[in-house]
Write a protein that holds these residues in place. Structure first.
Motif, mmCIF file in Angstrom:
data_model
loop_
_atom_site.group_PDB
_atom_site.id
_atom_site.type_symbol
_atom_site.label_atom_id
_atom_site.label_comp_id
_atom_site.label_asym_id
_atom_site.label_seq_id
_atom_site.Cartn_x
_atom_site.Cartn_y
_atom_site.Cartn_z
ATOM 1 N N TYR A 37 0.831 -1.204 0.000
ATOM 2 C CA TYR A 37 0.000 0.000 0.000
ATOM 3 C C TYR A 37 0.864 1.253 0.000
ATOM 4 C CZ TYR A 37 -4.099 -2.846 0.658
ATOM 5 O OH TYR A 37 -5.090 -3.770 0.469
ATOM 6 N N PHE A 38 0.456 2.215 -0.830
ATOM 7 C CA PHE A 38 1.136 3.496 -0.972
ATOM 8 C C PHE A 38 0.175 4.566 -0.463
ATOM 9 C CE2 PHE A 38 2.848 6.725 -4.334
ATOM 10 C CZ PHE A 38 3.461 7.444 -3.323
ATOM 11 N N ILE A 39 0.555 5.209 0.632
ATOM 12 C CA ILE A 39 -0.322 6.159 1.317
ATOM 13 C C ILE A 39 0.289 7.554 1.275
ATOM 14 C CG2 ILE A 39 -1.425 6.722 3.535
ATOM 15 C CD1 ILE A 39 -1.043 3.664 4.196
ATOM 16 N N PHE A 89 9.121 12.838 3.364
ATOM 17 C CA PHE A 89 8.332 14.060 3.371
ATOM 18 C C PHE A 89 8.706 14.931 2.178
ATOM 19 C CE2 PHE A 89 8.038 13.201 7.983
ATOM 20 C CZ PHE A 89 6.681 13.400 8.183
ATOM 21 N N GLU A 90 7.733 15.669 1.683
ATOM 22 C CA GLU A 90 7.967 16.686 0.659
ATOM 23 C C GLU A 90 7.211 17.947 1.038
ATOM 24 O OE1 GLU A 90 6.692 14.980 -3.020
ATOM 25 O OE2 GLU A 90 8.373 13.566 -3.130
ATOM 26 N N ASN A 91 7.720 19.081 0.588
ATOM 27 C CA ASN A 91 7.064 20.368 0.829
ATOM 28 C C ASN A 91 7.062 21.124 -0.486
ATOM 29 O OD1 ASN A 91 5.938 22.640 1.966
ATOM 30 N ND2 ASN A 91 7.708 23.184 3.214
ATOM 31 N N ALA A 92 6.091 20.814 -1.311
ATOM 32 C CA ALA A 92 6.040 21.382 -2.664
ATOM 33 C C ALA A 92 4.587 21.488 -3.104
ATOM 34 C CB ALA A 92 6.825 20.516 -3.637
ATOM 35 N N LEU A 93 4.364 22.327 -4.097
ATOM 36 C CA LEU A 93 3.024 22.509 -4.664
ATOM 37 C C LEU A 93 3.161 22.783 -6.153
ATOM 38 C CD1 LEU A 93 -0.039 22.780 -4.109
ATOM 39 C CD2 LEU A 93 0.338 25.238 -3.782
ATOM 40 N N HIS A 103 2.340 28.948 7.818
ATOM 41 C CA HIS A 103 0.984 28.612 7.386
ATOM 42 C C HIS A 103 0.886 28.308 5.900
ATOM 43 C CE1 HIS A 103 1.225 32.884 6.338
ATOM 44 N NE2 HIS A 103 0.288 32.634 5.458
ATOM 45 N N ASP A 104 1.894 28.742 5.115
ATOM 46 C CA ASP A 104 1.844 28.507 3.671
ATOM 47 C C ASP A 104 2.606 27.244 3.248
ATOM 48 O OD1 ASP A 104 4.190 29.705 4.485
ATOM 49 O OD2 ASP A 104 4.406 30.962 2.687
ATOM 50 N N HIS A 105 2.977 26.389 4.199
ATOM 51 C CA HIS A 105 3.642 25.138 3.836
ATOM 52 C C HIS A 105 2.660 24.207 3.121
ATOM 53 C CE1 HIS A 105 1.887 21.969 6.413
ATOM 54 N NE2 HIS A 105 1.712 22.901 7.329
ATOM 55 N N ASN A 106 3.206 23.212 2.438
ATOM 56 C CA ASN A 106 2.368 22.167 1.835
ATOM 57 C C ASN A 106 3.037 20.809 2.066
ATOM 58 O OD1 ASN A 106 -0.023 21.443 0.303
ATOM 59 N ND2 ASN A 106 1.363 20.847 -1.338
ATOM 60 N N ILE A 107 3.327 20.520 3.319
ATOM 61 C CA ILE A 107 4.040 19.295 3.658
ATOM 62 C C ILE A 107 3.114 18.092 3.510
ATOM 63 C CG2 ILE A 107 5.237 18.028 5.485
ATOM 64 C CD1 ILE A 107 6.111 20.725 6.627
ATOM 65 N N HIS A 108 3.604 17.122 2.776
ATOM 66 C CA HIS A 108 2.861 15.879 2.645
ATOM 67 C C HIS A 108 3.816 14.706 2.798
ATOM 68 C CE1 HIS A 108 3.920 17.524 -1.319
ATOM 69 N NE2 HIS A 108 4.118 16.285 -1.702
ATOM 70 N N LEU A 109 3.264 13.614 3.249
ATOM 71 C CA LEU A 109 4.035 12.415 3.551
ATOM 72 C C LEU A 109 3.698 11.320 2.558
ATOM 73 C CD1 LEU A 109 5.704 10.620 5.652
ATOM 74 C CD2 LEU A 109 3.453 10.038 6.585
ATOM 75 N N HIS A 110 4.735 10.704 1.987
ATOM 76 C CA HIS A 110 4.561 9.498 1.180
ATOM 77 C C HIS A 110 4.989 8.309 2.035
ATOM 78 C CE1 HIS A 110 3.575 11.855 -2.264
ATOM 79 N NE2 HIS A 110 4.778 12.375 -2.397
ATOM 80 N N PHE A 111 4.110 7.347 2.171
ATOM 81 C CA PHE A 111 4.281 6.296 3.160
ATOM 82 C C PHE A 111 3.973 4.948 2.527
ATOM 83 C CE2 PHE A 111 2.827 4.014 7.054
ATOM 84 C CZ PHE A 111 3.907 4.293 7.892
#
Length: 229
Positions: A37-39, A89-93, A103-111
């Motif tokens: 699984y890729f979350i 983790f990535e912080n991109a848009l 507040h303008d971050h876009n941190i997302h996790l690939h798991f």
């Protein structure tokens, strides 16, 4: 929250890149815990403070995910196999890096995770489970996205996760792209996929990995060195 506790990274460095590369490429299969699984979890929908994301993720793994996993997959006579995962983790848009943890971050996790014997659960069921264990309150739609990993797709997923590697680590991904600022540990794996266990398994199987010197040669000679994983 100010940066009193965590270093800020802009890329995945050598040791983390090496661990992630071999964990996803072969080690999870070697220990019979293949990722299935890729979350993706968008922490922007959970907090405006990018500095506390590592704290939230650590609590998620330790207090919620681990307890749910062993409670779900253990039986009265047998404990579930070790929880096996890899992440970054990535912080991109829109493919643009974000160098802010406010507040303008876009941190997302690939798991990536191995979940045994889930043939009775649909993706929607798993997504609902992760929504519950990821946050103590309801999260907006689109916060968590889950995909089944099919045979043959793992190398493309590995390349996708490793696109944030440092330019000096082209051996692990030759299409590196900046992925913004991250507070704390940017990438990692469960202990059973870490360097110590990898070296133990390599010794048993007489496997020799590229050294930093060979990787430097690879970088200088534009991928003439043949990969082993």
């Amino acid at each position: 929250m100010t940066n009193n506790y965590y270093n800020i990274s802009k890329t995945i460095k050598y040791k983390s890149a090496q661990t992630l590369y071999y964990a996803i490429g072969e080690l999870s299969e070697t220990i019979n815990q293949p990722f299935n699984y890729f979350i993706t979890i968008n922490f922007k929908n959970i907090t405006d403070d990018g500095y506390i994301v590592p704290i939230l993720f650590a609590k998620f793994r330790r207090d919620k995910l681990s307890k749910w996993y062993y409670r779900t997959f253990s039986t009265k006579t047998q404990k579930a196999p070790p929880l096996t995962y890899a992440y970054c983790f990535e912080n991109a848009l829109n493919k643009q890096p974000i160098y802010s943890l406010g507040h303008d971050h876009n941190i997302h996790l690939h798991f990536l995770i191995h979940l045994p014997d889930l043939h009775l659960l649909e993706l929607d069921d798993i997504e609902e489970i992760f929504e519950k264990i990821c946050s103590s309150h309801s999260v907006p739609a689109g916060t968590i996205h889950i995909e089944k990993i099919w045979n043959g797709s793992l190398k493309n997923i590995r390349k996708y996760l490793l696109k944030g590697v440092d330019p000096s680590c082209q051996y692990f991904c030759n299409d590196n792209q900046p992925q913004g600022d991250i507070a704390g540990k940017r990438a990692g794996t469960s202990r059973n996929l870490g360097p110590k266990n990898r070296r133990k398994i390599d010794k048993l199987n007489n496997i020799t990995r590229p050294t930093p010197q060979l990787l430097n040669y690879f970088n200088q000679n534009n991928s003439k060195y043949k990969k082993t994983g």
